[in-house]
Design an enzyme around this catalytic site. Structure first.
Site, PDB file in Angstrom:
ATOM      1  N   ASP A 136       0.874  -1.163   0.000  1.00  0.00           N
ATOM      2  CA  ASP A 136       0.000   0.000   0.000  1.00  0.00           C
ATOM      3  C   ASP A 136       0.929   1.237   0.000  1.00  0.00           C
ATOM      4  O   ASP A 136       2.133   1.115   0.299  1.00  0.00           O
ATOM      5  CB  ASP A 136      -0.865  -0.025   1.265  1.00  0.00           C
ATOM      6  CG  ASP A 136      -1.590   1.280   1.500  1.00  0.00           C
ATOM      7  OD1 ASP A 136      -2.237   1.770   0.558  1.00  0.00           O
ATOM      8  OD2 ASP A 136      -1.514   1.810   2.627  1.00  0.00           O
ATOM      9  N   ASP A 143      -0.229   5.137   0.809  1.00  0.00           N
ATOM     10  CA  ASP A 143      -0.512   6.166   1.824  1.00  0.00           C
ATOM     11  C   ASP A 143      -0.579   5.553   3.217  1.00  0.00           C
ATOM     12  O   ASP A 143      -1.373   4.638   3.468  1.00  0.00           O
ATOM     13  CB  ASP A 143      -1.832   6.867   1.485  1.00  0.00           C
ATOM     14  CG  ASP A 143      -1.717   7.604   0.166  1.00  0.00           C
ATOM     15  OD1 ASP A 143      -0.805   8.431   0.042  1.00  0.00           O
ATOM     16  OD2 ASP A 143      -2.518   7.330  -0.750  1.00  0.00           O
ATOM     17  N   GLU A 194     -14.265  10.228  -3.596  1.00  0.00           N
ATOM     18  CA  GLU A 194     -15.257   9.590  -2.718  1.00  0.00           C
ATOM     19  C   GLU A 194     -15.271  10.290  -1.356  1.00  0.00           C
ATOM     20  O   GLU A 194     -16.313  10.472  -0.738  1.00  0.00           O
ATOM     21  CB  GLU A 194     -14.898   8.109  -2.537  1.00  0.00           C
ATOM     22  CG  GLU A 194     -15.007   7.262  -3.798  1.00  0.00           C
ATOM     23  CD  GLU A 194     -13.809   7.361  -4.748  1.00  0.00           C
ATOM     24  OE1 GLU A 194     -12.901   8.187  -4.519  1.00  0.00           O
ATOM     25  OE2 GLU A 194     -13.787   6.617  -5.738  1.00  0.00           O
ATOM     26  N   HIS A 215     -10.867  17.668  -7.278  1.00  0.00           N
ATOM     27  CA  HIS A 215      -9.896  16.591  -7.137  1.00  0.00           C
ATOM     28  C   HIS A 215      -8.708  16.769  -8.081  1.00  0.00           C
ATOM     29  O   HIS A 215      -7.568  16.464  -7.721  1.00  0.00           O
ATOM     30  CB  HIS A 215     -10.563  15.221  -7.340  1.00  0.00           C
ATOM     31  CG  HIS A 215      -9.692  14.099  -6.928  1.00  0.00           C
ATOM     32  ND1 HIS A 215      -9.079  13.253  -7.821  1.00  0.00           N
ATOM     33  CD2 HIS A 215      -9.262  13.725  -5.698  1.00  0.00           C
ATOM     34  CE1 HIS A 215      -8.334  12.393  -7.152  1.00  0.00           C
ATOM     35  NE2 HIS A 215      -8.423  12.650  -5.867  1.00  0.00           N
ATOM     36  N   THR A 270      -2.821   0.476  -4.404  1.00  0.00           N
ATOM     37  CA  THR A 270      -3.268   1.657  -3.665  1.00  0.00           C
ATOM     38  C   THR A 270      -4.540   2.243  -4.267  1.00  0.00           C
ATOM     39  O   THR A 270      -4.809   2.048  -5.459  1.00  0.00           O
ATOM     40  CB  THR A 270      -2.163   2.729  -3.647  1.00  0.00           C
ATOM     41  OG1 THR A 270      -2.653   3.909  -3.010  1.00  0.00           O
ATOM     42  CG2 THR A 270      -1.715   3.112  -5.045  1.00  0.00           C
ATOM     43  N   THR A 271      -5.274   2.990  -3.452  1.00  0.00           N
ATOM     44  CA  THR A 271      -6.440   3.690  -3.999  1.00  0.00           C
ATOM     45  C   THR A 271      -6.074   5.083  -4.506  1.00  0.00           C
ATOM     46  O   THR A 271      -6.886   5.748  -5.134  1.00  0.00           O
ATOM     47  CB  THR A 271      -7.546   3.867  -2.934  1.00  0.00           C
ATOM     48  OG1 THR A 271      -7.065   4.752  -1.942  1.00  0.00           O
ATOM     49  CG2 THR A 271      -7.932   2.568  -2.305  1.00  0.00           C
TER      50      THR A 271
HETATM   51  C1  XBP Z   1      -5.368   6.068   0.450  1.00  0.00           C
HETATM   52  C2  XBP Z   1      -6.459   6.974   0.256  1.00  0.00           C
HETATM   53  C3  XBP Z   1      -6.373   7.965  -0.771  1.00  0.00           C
HETATM   54  C4  XBP Z   1      -5.636   9.251  -0.480  1.00  0.00           C
HETATM   55  C5  XBP Z   1      -6.053  10.281  -1.490  1.00  0.00           C
HETATM   56  O1  XBP Z   1      -5.878   4.846   0.963  1.00  0.00           O
HETATM   57  O2  XBP Z   1      -7.483   6.855   0.884  1.00  0.00           O
HETATM   58  O3  XBP Z   1      -7.691   8.310  -1.020  1.00  0.00           O
HETATM   59  O4  XBP Z   1      -5.952   9.744   0.802  1.00  0.00           O
HETATM   60  O5  XBP Z   1      -5.832   9.873  -2.772  1.00  0.00           O
HETATM   61  P1  XBP Z   1      -4.964   3.534   0.945  1.00  0.00           P
HETATM   62  P2  XBP Z   1      -6.626  10.495  -4.023  1.00  0.00           P
HETATM   63  O6  XBP Z   1      -3.694   3.885   1.640  1.00  0.00           O
HETATM   64  O7  XBP Z   1      -5.759   2.528   1.760  1.00  0.00           O
HETATM   65  O8  XBP Z   1      -4.794   3.098  -0.474  1.00  0.00           O
HETATM   66  O9  XBP Z   1      -7.057  11.863  -3.645  1.00  0.00           O
HETATM   67  O10 XBP Z   1      -5.622  10.485  -5.149  1.00  0.00           O
HETATM   68  O11 XBP Z   1      -7.797   9.590  -4.310  1.00  0.00           O
HETATM   69 MG    MG Z   2      -2.952   3.171   3.475  1.00  0.00          MG
END
Ligand code: XBP
Ligand code: MG
Length: 252
Positions: free
Chosen positions: A8, A10, A54, A81, A121-122
């Site tokens: 992952d 973030d 989202e 965004h 990752t998202t």
């Molecule tokens: C990461 C997120 C992302 C970032 C923002 O989750 O939730 O949404 O905060 O990214 P994870 P974007 O670590 O579980 O993948 O604004 O580019 O969507």
């Molecule tokens: Mg994360």
């Protein structure tokens, strides 16, 4: 035998949420002339929803903002965004957010041990590139065989889609891999894809339920910045590839 590590981004590779994403969102709101502001605490609550677009939608609903009835809400969110992504990339190039302790070491150890690397990752793909380039150098993008990110799958975490996508791209099964996550949404996603999961939690996620994890640590750790949890559990200051492989043998 474990063939790949899937990371992952973030919260796991780097602590990007509070001082990276949150700041970039707030800049975008200001640029759009909106009086919204996401404090550290509010942002912690909004992290319940993954994905920036989202998350904005969730904020409008839960905070009952008049803009939730905007004639073209999807367009407004898309605009905000896009600004947020520009801000985030600019922020990282001015002030690189460092990788968490032990991440670079483990990535290098894994490569030396012929373990394949991938990302699930998202977050938006440009954000992953910006983080890796600024923290590890341009060539580090080649360390990862697959970078699964953002809207490439229909459903974001906690759905398993992004992990399933990465496994399919790598032609591997879940049993061949370990996922590294930091959050409840993250481990829900990885476990739903049947992946053994190692957690390194952070300030936002330390109270999440990680009972489904293979191992839960405060950080991967370095010799001069040890993982307190690992020290307690095993007496070792940092997590190595060998100790991960050994742990997997024990649970099989
Ligand atoms: C990461 C997120 C992302 C970032 C923002 O989750 O939730 O949404 O905060 O990214 P994870 P974007 O670590 O579980 O993948 O604004 O580019 O969507
Ligand atoms: Mg994360």
């Amino acid at each position: 035998m474990i063939k790949a590590f899937i990371f992952d981004v973030d919260g796991t590779l780097a602590d990007t949420e509070r001082d990276g994403h949150r700041v970039a969102f707030n800049q975008a709101f200001e640029q759009a002339g909106l009086d919204w502001f996401w404090s550290e605490q509010t942002y912690g609550e909004l992290l319940a929803v993954t994905g920036g677009k989202e998350r904005i939608k969730f904020f409008l609903q839960t905070h009952n903002k008049p803009e939730k009835d905007h004639a073209d809400l999807e367009q407004l969110i898309k605009f905000l965004h896009a600004r947020k992504t520009e801000n985030y990339v600019a922020l990282l190039s001015q002030n690189a957010i460092p990788l968490r302790p032990g991440v670079k070491r483990l990535l290098q150890e894994a490569q030396a041990a012929n373990i394949r690397l991938a990302i699930a990752t998202t977050t938006t793909p440009q954000n992953v590139t910006a983080l890796l380039e600024n923290a590890l150098g341009k060539e580090s993008l080649n360390w990862f065989e697959v970078i699964g990110a953002g809207d490439i799958v229909p459903l974001k975490k906690p759905a398993p889609d992004i992990y399933d996508y990465v496994l399919q791209q790598m032609q591997l099964t879940a049993a061949d891999c370990i996922a590294f996550e930091d959050s409840l949404n993250g481990i829900r996603s990885s476990r739903a894809a049947n992946l053994k999961t190692i957690i390194t939690y952070n300030d936002y996620t330390c109270d999440d339920d990680f009972s489904a994890a293979l191992l839960v640590l405060d950080q991967l750790g370095e010799a001069d910045n040890p993982s307190q949890q690992l020290l307690k559990k095993t007496g070792q200051p940092f997590l190595t590839v060998d100790s991960i492989l050994q742990l997997c043998d024990e649970v099989l």
